[in-house]
Design a protein around this motif. Structure first.
Motif, PDB file in Angstrom:
ATOM      1  N   UNK A 202      -9.874  50.799  91.385  1.00 11.78           N
ATOM      2  CA  UNK A 202     -11.206  50.910  90.802  1.00 11.78           C
ATOM      3  C   UNK A 202     -12.220  51.047  91.926  1.00 11.78           C
ATOM      4  N   UNK A 203     -12.807  52.236  92.047  1.00  6.24           N
ATOM      5  CA  UNK A 203     -13.849  52.413  93.050  1.00  6.24           C
ATOM      6  C   UNK A 203     -15.060  53.030  92.381  1.00  6.24           C
ATOM      7  N   UNK A 204     -16.175  52.988  93.082  1.00  9.80           N
ATOM      8  CA  UNK A 204     -17.383  53.608  92.578  1.00  9.80           C
ATOM      9  C   UNK A 204     -17.511  54.969  93.257  1.00  9.80           C
TER      10      UNK A 204
ATOM     11  N   UNK B 290      -4.422  49.615  89.697  1.00 12.24           N
ATOM     12  CA  UNK B 290      -5.282  50.744  89.371  1.00 12.24           C
ATOM     13  C   UNK B 290      -6.490  50.662  90.296  1.00 12.24           C
TER      14      UNK B 290
ATOM     15  N   UNK C 223     -10.985  46.646 101.535  1.00 17.13           N
ATOM     16  CA  UNK C 223     -11.877  45.731 100.818  1.00 17.13           C
ATOM     17  C   UNK C 223     -11.160  44.422 100.490  1.00 17.13           C
TER      18      UNK C 223
ATOM     19  N   UNK D  39     -19.642  57.209  93.310  1.00 13.32           N
ATOM     20  CA  UNK D  39     -20.942  57.632  93.828  1.00 13.32           C
ATOM     21  C   UNK D  39     -21.223  57.043  95.212  1.00 13.32           C
ATOM     22  N   UNK D  40     -20.648  55.852  95.456  1.00 13.87           N
ATOM     23  CA  UNK D  40     -20.887  55.202  96.747  1.00 13.87           C
ATOM     24  C   UNK D  40     -19.962  55.793  97.810  1.00 13.87           C
TER      25      UNK D  40
ATOM     26  N   UNK E  79     -20.395  52.009 101.960  1.00 13.09           N
ATOM     27  CA  UNK E  79     -21.285  51.276 101.044  1.00 13.09           C
ATOM     28  C   UNK E  79     -20.497  50.340 100.139  1.00 13.09           C
ATOM     29  N   UNK E  80     -19.308  50.793  99.741  1.00 13.12           N
ATOM     30  CA  UNK E  80     -18.472  49.941  98.907  1.00 13.12           C
ATOM     31  C   UNK E  80     -18.041  48.694  99.665  1.00 13.12           C
TER      32      UNK E  80
ATOM     33  N   UNK F 292     -19.665  47.387 102.169  1.00 14.54           N
ATOM     34  CA  UNK F 292     -20.861  46.543 102.366  1.00 14.54           C
ATOM     35  C   UNK F 292     -21.150  45.715 101.118  1.00 14.54           C
ATOM     36  N   UNK F 293     -20.991  46.364  99.947  1.00 11.29           N
ATOM     37  CA  UNK F 293     -21.164  45.630  98.688  1.00 11.29           C
ATOM     38  C   UNK F 293     -20.156  44.482  98.623  1.00 11.29           C
TER      39      UNK F 293
ATOM     40  N   UNK G 189     -18.457  60.213 100.131  1.00 16.96           N
ATOM     41  CA  UNK G 189     -18.411  59.523  98.831  1.00 16.96           C
ATOM     42  C   UNK G 189     -16.970  59.316  98.382  1.00 16.96           C
TER      43      UNK G 189
ATOM     44  N   UNK H 277      -9.093  50.478  99.544  1.00 12.89           N
ATOM     45  CA  UNK H 277      -8.856  49.303  98.719  1.00 12.89           C
ATOM     46  C   UNK H 277      -8.262  48.166  99.523  1.00 12.89           C
TER      47      UNK H 277
ATOM     48  N   UNK I 272     -18.675  43.005 101.025  1.00 15.42           N
ATOM     49  CA  UNK I 272     -19.011  41.965 102.008  1.00 15.42           C
ATOM     50  C   UNK I 272     -20.062  41.007 101.446  1.00 15.42           C
TER      51      UNK I 272
END
Lengths: 337, 272
Positions: A84-86, A82, A145, A88-89, A93-94, A96-97, A129, A142, A99
């Motif tokens: 799961x992303x944010x 599933x 990341x 709003x970002x 940015x996702x 970078x988070x 976004x 995904x 990382x």
């Protein structure tokens, strides 16, 4: 590279894993095949330290993942089922988070994000976004990341579910390239063709147990015999199929007769010998027994036959059976902390 | 990976905190609503009791000046009560699992990020309300008084944040969490000395107000606003005796500590 030994896990009355052992060599693209509910996700969640097994051991790159989960996580990239992303970002940015969560320094983070943007073709939309992404984009983000920290082991849970054919082909190519570059990859799937086409080795999981293990070729070869699919009508009734089955079981050279409900009660036969002569002989025998023939097709054994041999049902049948018995609420509860 | 553990901890905590602020920046409705609601209280209640007879409030203070401290505390309280919501959404939508497969130096960085975020947010909102109260002519705590206000708010926010984070991990979903927040919010306001002094209340309500943590925050702030603040001055005449400002602040400190200690096993279990 990955060693799972005698893993067991129980959710209430459900024995999700029942003594699963796997050994994934370094640099291998390893497939975990099985119908929904076979225990694939549970197995991967334990491997990724999200879930503690009731019994058994987990080793990743020589690290005992149960004793030192943090060190194991450094070696792992996990792409969950599933996504799961944010929303709003932005994708960047996702990443970078992500990382920062893997403690990459700023320069490494920038370099890896640039490399992965290139590899996965994310340049056009990475700064938009996440909420606006299509399923294919989300899956690529995904994957990015999961790969950001250049893990030795990449774990993917059903990575191509819901993807269009083009995205799926692109993902397959990326995975093969990663494997060629030395990453060990473990992926779960309930698509036969996917595992057949991609995996160097595979394990078939059913009811929380490993029921077959090896390379796709060796598994199919070991099964032996050819496969013949007979349809007495385009959509036969169970009675017609059973009638034909009882006749076929009497025939010489027929090893196994199974009615495939998912294919409109087609009849799957395992037969001795090979070649066109076999089909001719069979056709003649069926005529003598006055069994009608809508179509008769011959093929080499497939991974589905491996599954059929071990469980007595086709993967599609198992899949259909699991759909009705799935409990989304319980599944969500298992995934939630 | 030669970075020191402390640097890793601050790297991951800052990144997680930054995420919450980026969310806030792009979806500022919680920030705005968190200021708007108390502002409406301040204006409406202030107007409602503007003509209250003299002597209603002990010490001959106008109702508006009395109300200010209550609404400031209510602002910080409401903001902190929402601390658990982002965590709950992360649990529900699986984002938390993404954080948990990462080799975090300590998983408490997830909790710490929430605390940092909600503390700054609630202080900013409280300062906005303080400015509004000043604009309405309800006064401004000078110099040391401002420090007392901020310290008191910090203690209250810490306690309420701990409670909310605990609920975010204990409850099954955001519907339940929002329900608890909704049910807790107004009754706690009314059963405190935010809107009326204890002398004004029937004795059972007076007892409730005198035990309500909001009251322990409101009274020292009220004293600071009146410019008579001293740690040893009595700020609350409770049915069970008089409390000094120092005793009120100690009660808040103990409450915060107790709440953090009591949610710890839950966090350990959920984050392990």
């Amino acid at each position: 590279m990955i060693q799972l030994d005698q893993l067991s896990k129980r959710y209430g009355a459900l024995q999700a894993l029942d003594g699963v052992s796997l050994n994934v060599p370094a640099g291998c693209l390893y497939g975990l095949l099985g119908p929904n509910g076979a225990g694939k996700t549970t197995c991967l969640r334990i491997l990724c330290t999200l879930l503690a097994p009731d019994a058994g051991s987990v080793q990743i790159a020589g690290i005992d993942a149960l004793a030192d989960p943090r060190a194991a996580r450094e070696q792992l990239g996990y792409v969950a089922q599933e996504v799961a992303i944010d929303k709003i970002l932005s994708g960047r940015e996702l990443l970078q988070l992500q990382a920062s969560l893997y403690h990459l320094d700023a320069a490494t983070s920038r370099r890896r994000i640039a490399e992965l943007t290139e590899l996965l073709g994310m340049g056009e939309w990475l700064d938009r976004r996440c909420g606006t992404y299509s399923g294919g984009m989300r899956r690529r983000l995904d994957l990015a990341s999961g790969l950001l920290h250049s893990p030795a082991v990449l774990v993917l849970d059903e990575p191509t579910v819901g993807l269009d054919i083009e995205s799926r082909a692109a993902l397959w190519q990326v995975l093969q390239q990663l494997r060629d570059d030395g990453t060990t990859i473990l992926l779960s799937s309930h698509y036969l063709e996917e595992v057949d086409a991609l995996a160097d080795r595979l394990a078939i999981l059913d009811g929380g147990r490993v029921i077959a293990e090896g390379s796709p070729e060796s598994l199919k070869r070991d099964l032996g015999g050819d496969r013949v699919t007979l349809r007495v009508r385009e959509f036969a009734t169970p009675q017609e199929a059973q009638q034909a089955q009882s006749v076929l079981q009497q025939l010489d050279g027929v090893r196994q007769v199974v009615i495939n409900r998912a294919q409109g009660h087609a009849i799957n036969l395992v037969v001795e010998g090979e070649g066109a002569a076999l089909l001719d002989r069979l056709r003649q025998q069926l005529e003598e027994a006055s069994v009608p023939v809508f179509s008769l097709a011959q093929s080499r054994p497939s991974l589905d036959d491996v599954y059929l041999q071990a469980t007595g049902r086709t993967l599609m049948d198992a899949e259909l059976a699991s759909v009705s018995s799935r409990d989304p609420k319980a599944e969500k509860k298992q995934a939630m902390r | 990976m030669t970075v020191a553990p402390a640097a890793q901890l601050s790297q991951e905590t800052l990144a997680l905190t930054k995420r919450l602020f980026v969310q806030l920046q792009r979806r500022p409705s919680t920030l705005v609503a968190g200021v708007l609601q108390p502002l409406i209280w301040l204006v409406l209640f202030g107007a409602l009791f503007a003509n209250a007879p003299d002597g209603l409030i002990p010490g001959g203070v106008s109702y508006g000046r009395f109300l200010g401290a209550g609404v400031i505390v209510f602002t910080a309280f409401s903001a902190a009560l929402n601390a658990g919501l982002p965590v709950m959404f992360d649990r529900e939508f699986g984002f938390l699992n993404r954080l948990l497969v990462a080799p975090l130096r300590s998983r408490y960085s997830i909790v710490l990020a929430s605390v940092l975020y909600i503390t700054s947010l609630s202080l900013v909102q409280s300062l906005a309300i303080m400015a509004a109260a000043w604009g309405l002519g309800y006064g401004w705590p000078g110099g040391a008084g401002l420090l007392v206000v901020l310290l008191t708010l910090l203690l209250l926010v810490a306690a309420v944040t701990a409670l909310s984070l605990g609920l975010a991990f204990a409850l099954p979903g955001h519907i339940e969490l929002i329900a608890v927040i909704f049910v807790a919010n107004l009754p706690l306001l009314f059963a405190s000395t935010a809107l009326a002094p204890i002398s004004f209340m029937p004795s059972w309500l007076g007892w409730l107000a005198a035990l309500n943590p909001l009251t322990f925050a409101i009274e020292p702030i009220r004293a600071a606003y009146l410019g008579q603040f001293s740690l040893n001055a009595v700020v609350l005449e409770a049915p069970y005796g008089s409390l000094t400002a120092a005793q009120c602040l100690s009660a808040l400190l103990i409450l915060s500590a107790a709440l953090f200690v009591s949610i710890r096993p839950l966090l350990d279990r959920k984050l392990s």
